[in-house]
Scaffold this motif. Structure first.
Motif, short mmCIF file in Angstrom:
data_model
loop_
_atom_site.label_atom_id
_atom_site.label_comp_id
_atom_site.label_asym_id
_atom_site.label_seq_id
_atom_site.Cartn_x
_atom_site.Cartn_y
_atom_site.Cartn_z
N ARG A 10 0.83 -1.22 0.00
CA ARG A 10 0.00 0.00 0.00
C ARG A 10 0.87 1.27 0.00
NH1 ARG A 10 -1.97 -3.42 3.80
NH2 ARG A 10 -1.24 -2.16 5.57
N ALA A 11 2.13 1.13 -0.38
CA ALA A 11 3.04 2.29 -0.39
C ALA A 11 2.47 3.39 -1.28
CB ALA A 11 4.41 1.88 -0.90
N ARG A 12 2.56 4.64 -0.78
CA ARG A 12 2.05 5.78 -1.55
C ARG A 12 3.10 6.86 -1.65
NH1 ARG A 12 -3.90 7.32 0.45
NH2 ARG A 12 -2.81 7.81 2.37
N VAL A 13 3.04 7.62 -2.73
CA VAL A 13 3.97 8.73 -2.92
C VAL A 13 3.79 9.71 -1.77
CG1 VAL A 13 4.52 10.70 -4.40
CG2 VAL A 13 4.06 8.46 -5.41
N GLY A 14 4.91 10.09 -1.14
CA GLY A 14 4.86 11.00 0.00
C GLY A 14 5.00 10.29 1.34
N ASP A 15 4.86 8.96 1.38
CA ASP A 15 5.16 8.24 2.62
C ASP A 15 6.61 8.56 3.01
OD1 ASP A 15 2.65 7.10 2.56
OD2 ASP A 15 3.34 5.06 2.08
N ARG A 16 6.79 8.94 4.28
CA ARG A 16 8.12 9.47 4.65
C ARG A 16 8.40 9.22 6.12
NH1 ARG A 16 10.58 14.55 6.19
NH2 ARG A 16 12.25 15.12 4.74
N VAL A 17 9.63 8.90 6.44
CA VAL A 17 10.10 8.87 7.84
C VAL A 17 11.39 9.66 7.91
CG1 VAL A 17 9.04 6.68 8.54
CG2 VAL A 17 11.28 6.66 7.45
N GLU A 18 11.56 10.35 9.01
CA GLU A 18 12.78 11.16 9.20
C GLU A 18 13.37 10.87 10.58
OE1 GLU A 18 14.28 15.83 9.13
OE2 GLU A 18 12.27 15.32 8.43
N TYR A 135 11.54 -0.70 18.66
CA TYR A 135 10.64 -0.80 17.50
C TYR A 135 9.20 -0.67 17.95
CZ TYR A 135 14.23 -2.51 14.27
OH TYR A 135 15.33 -2.62 13.45
N ALA A 136 8.37 0.02 17.15
CA ALA A 136 6.93 0.02 17.38
C ALA A 136 6.42 -1.41 17.17
CB ALA A 136 6.24 0.96 16.39
N SER A 137 5.53 -1.87 18.08
CA SER A 137 5.01 -3.23 17.96
C SER A 137 4.26 -3.41 16.64
CB SER A 137 4.07 -3.54 19.13
OG SER A 137 4.78 -3.39 20.35
N LYS A 138 3.55 -2.36 16.20
CA LYS A 138 2.90 -2.36 14.88
C LYS A 138 3.52 -1.23 14.08
CE LYS A 138 -1.41 -4.40 16.42
NZ LYS A 138 -2.76 -4.12 16.91
N PRO A 139 4.29 -1.53 13.02
CA PRO A 139 5.02 -0.48 12.30
C PRO A 139 4.13 0.65 11.79
CG PRO A 139 5.78 -2.62 11.60
CD PRO A 139 4.60 -2.87 12.49
N GLY A 140 2.90 0.33 11.28
CA GLY A 140 2.00 1.37 10.81
C GLY A 140 2.70 2.31 9.84
N PRO A 141 2.67 3.63 10.10
CA PRO A 141 3.27 4.60 9.16
C PRO A 141 4.79 4.53 9.12
CG PRO A 141 2.53 5.72 11.16
CD PRO A 141 2.04 4.30 11.27
N LEU A 142 5.39 3.72 10.00
CA LEU A 142 6.86 3.60 10.01
C LEU A 142 7.31 2.33 9.29
CD1 LEU A 142 7.49 4.49 13.79
CD2 LEU A 142 7.18 6.05 11.85
N GLN A 165 23.74 6.59 16.32
CA GLN A 165 22.35 6.56 16.78
C GLN A 165 21.41 7.10 15.71
OE1 GLN A 165 21.82 8.31 20.63
NE2 GLN A 165 19.68 7.67 20.77
N LEU A 166 20.19 6.54 15.67
CA LEU A 166 19.08 7.06 14.86
C LEU A 166 17.89 7.25 15.80
CD1 LEU A 166 18.98 4.61 11.78
CD2 LEU A 166 19.78 6.97 11.74
N THR A 167 17.21 8.39 15.73
CA THR A 167 16.04 8.64 16.57
C THR A 167 14.93 9.25 15.71
OG1 THR A 167 17.51 9.09 18.44
CG2 THR A 167 15.24 9.83 18.65
N LEU A 168 13.76 8.65 15.74
CA LEU A 168 12.64 9.14 14.94
C LEU A 168 12.27 10.57 15.33
CD1 LEU A 168 10.36 8.33 12.86
CD2 LEU A 168 8.95 7.88 14.88
N VAL A 169 12.15 11.46 14.32
CA VAL A 169 11.69 12.83 14.61
C VAL A 169 10.36 13.15 13.94
CG1 VAL A 169 13.92 13.88 15.15
CG2 VAL A 169 13.18 13.80 12.79
N SER A 170 10.07 12.51 12.79
CA SER A 170 8.78 12.79 12.15
C SER A 170 8.43 11.69 11.17
CB SER A 170 8.81 14.15 11.43
OG SER A 170 9.63 14.07 10.28
N PHE A 171 7.14 11.61 10.82
CA PHE A 171 6.70 10.71 9.76
C PHE A 171 5.53 11.38 9.06
CE2 PHE A 171 4.26 9.62 13.53
CZ PHE A 171 2.96 9.53 13.04
N ARG A 172 5.26 10.92 7.84
CA ARG A 172 4.17 11.50 7.07
C ARG A 172 3.58 10.40 6.20
NH1 ARG A 172 6.49 15.87 3.53
NH2 ARG A 172 6.66 14.30 1.92
N GLN A 173 2.28 10.42 6.01
CA GLN A 173 1.66 9.47 5.11
C GLN A 173 1.29 10.17 3.81
OE1 GLN A 173 -0.80 7.93 8.57
NE2 GLN A 173 -0.51 6.05 7.40
#
Length: 359
Positions: A10-18, A135-142, A165-173
């Motif tokens: 279900r990947a869509r253009v604009g799906d993003r993790v930072e 890790y999030a138990s359900k990845p969802g938007p990540l 280190q990597l630390t999540l700062v934002s995500f977008r669907q």
């Protein structure tokens, strides 16, 4: 066998993790130098993965490193965007091996609460690193990074000091926009292959490295005696690395290697500039010579690097080969007469196997 349902389908253009990233290294152990220890090396900023086009069975991603203000980084390894074609279906099941002690917790990241699983793997008693993954138990938007919220590795033992280190700062669907297929000029690796011609003690061979990506894993497979018609026919038994671990490794390499380009030891003068011809490519290169041994058994190592690792001459070449030696050889160097090649490895060719939008 039918593949199981996956958010990649279900990947869509604009799906993003930072993620915010940081890495540092202390001065290598064992250096006995008068005075206080000198500074190590450090790098920090943000890295974003974003879907920029979807054309089944592929989602095309960009991988972008910037500083905290969103400006390009000066470090040669991290200064340019990379393109990453990711297959949304899997040709075989890939699994991430989470090592260490597992515990459940709730946490807040990127402005939202998550049920999470922490994996703590402590190898310090045997001079290894401390690895901490959340890790999030359900990845969802990540889903792009398997649900990663935070990852850190702290080095230990044998004089090693440092961490990454990597630390999540934002995500977008994203949306259902079509997106524009990016050119594979600066690939991270997946979708491409490269050949290395080797000559070890007079025995020549060609090794092909094929690189792919499926559902959040980067794949790498070595072949010998490649054929030209299907450069990378399959990835059965390929080495698979979760994309988030590959990002952490990239950041780690950026501080483990010299900060300048070419990555040669301080004080080694470039002996000459040359143009290397690799298949149909002409590559401006810098050649370094390092004497090895003395007397009758004198040898010399001759290594060449691309003068500009991001130059147009290397379009389509995977990171791994772009930032390695283009050629590297050991020669016997008698006082009289010609040099005699002993062992050598040379980049021989490269190309893309994902073509026409990844069909």
């Amino acid at each position: 066998t039918p593949t199981t349902a996956s958010p990649w389908q279900r990947a869509r253009v604009g799906d993003r993790v930072e993620y915010a990233f940081s890495a540092h290294r202390g001065r290598p152990g064992g250096q006995r130098v008068a005075g206080p220890p000198g500074p190590g090396t450090a790098v920090a900023g943000h890295v974003a993965l974003e879907v920029v086009a979807v054309q089944a069975p592929w989602a095309w991603l960009t991988v972008t490193f910037t500083d905290d203000q969103g400006k390009p980084l000066s470090h040669p390894r991290l200064s340019q965007n990379r393109v990453l074609p990711m297959r949304m279906e899997e040709t075989q099941p890939w699994k991430a091996e989470h090592r260490g002690q597992r515990s459940a917790e709730q946490t807040t990241a990127a402005g939202r609460s998550w049920d999470a699983q922490r994996y703590l793997h402590d190898s310090r008693p045997s001079d290894g690193p401390l690895q901490n993954r959340l890790y999030a138990s359900k990845p969802g938007p990540l889903y792009l990074t398997h649900g990663l919220l935070d990852a850190s590795t702290t080095l230990s033992g044998f004089g090693a000091s440092g961490s990454q280190q990597l630390t999540l700062v934002s995500f977008r669907q994203g949306t259902d926009a079509g997106g524009t297929l990016p050119a594979l000029e600066r690939p991270w690796g997946p979708g491409t292959w490269f050949d290395v011609r080797q000559d070890i003690s007079g025995t020549p061979s060609v090794r092909r490295v094929c690189m792919g990506a499926e559902r959040g894993f980067l794949l790498r497979k070595d072949l010998t005696g490649p054929t030209g018609d299907a450069p990378c026919a399959d990835f059965q038994e390929a080495e698979a690395t979760p994309v988030e671990e590959a990002l952490l490794a990239l950041v780690s390499e950026a501080v483990s290697l010299p900060q300048q380009w070419p990555p040669v030891t301080a004080g080694t003068a470039p002996s000459r500039r040359e143009t290397l011809t690799v298949a149909q490519h002409s590559i401006p290169a810098v050649v370094f010579e390092t004497p090895l041994g003395e007397g009758a058994e004198r040898r010399v190592q001759v290594a060449s690097y691309a003068a500009d690792p991001w130059g147009a001459a290397l379009h389509g070449l995977a990171d791994e080969a772009r930032f390695g030696t283009l050629s590297d050889g050991i020669f016997r160097a008698p006082l009289k007469g010609k040099r005699v090649a002993e062992d050598s490895g040379t980049l021989a060719d490269w190309g893309a196997w994902v073509k026409d939008g990844g069909k």
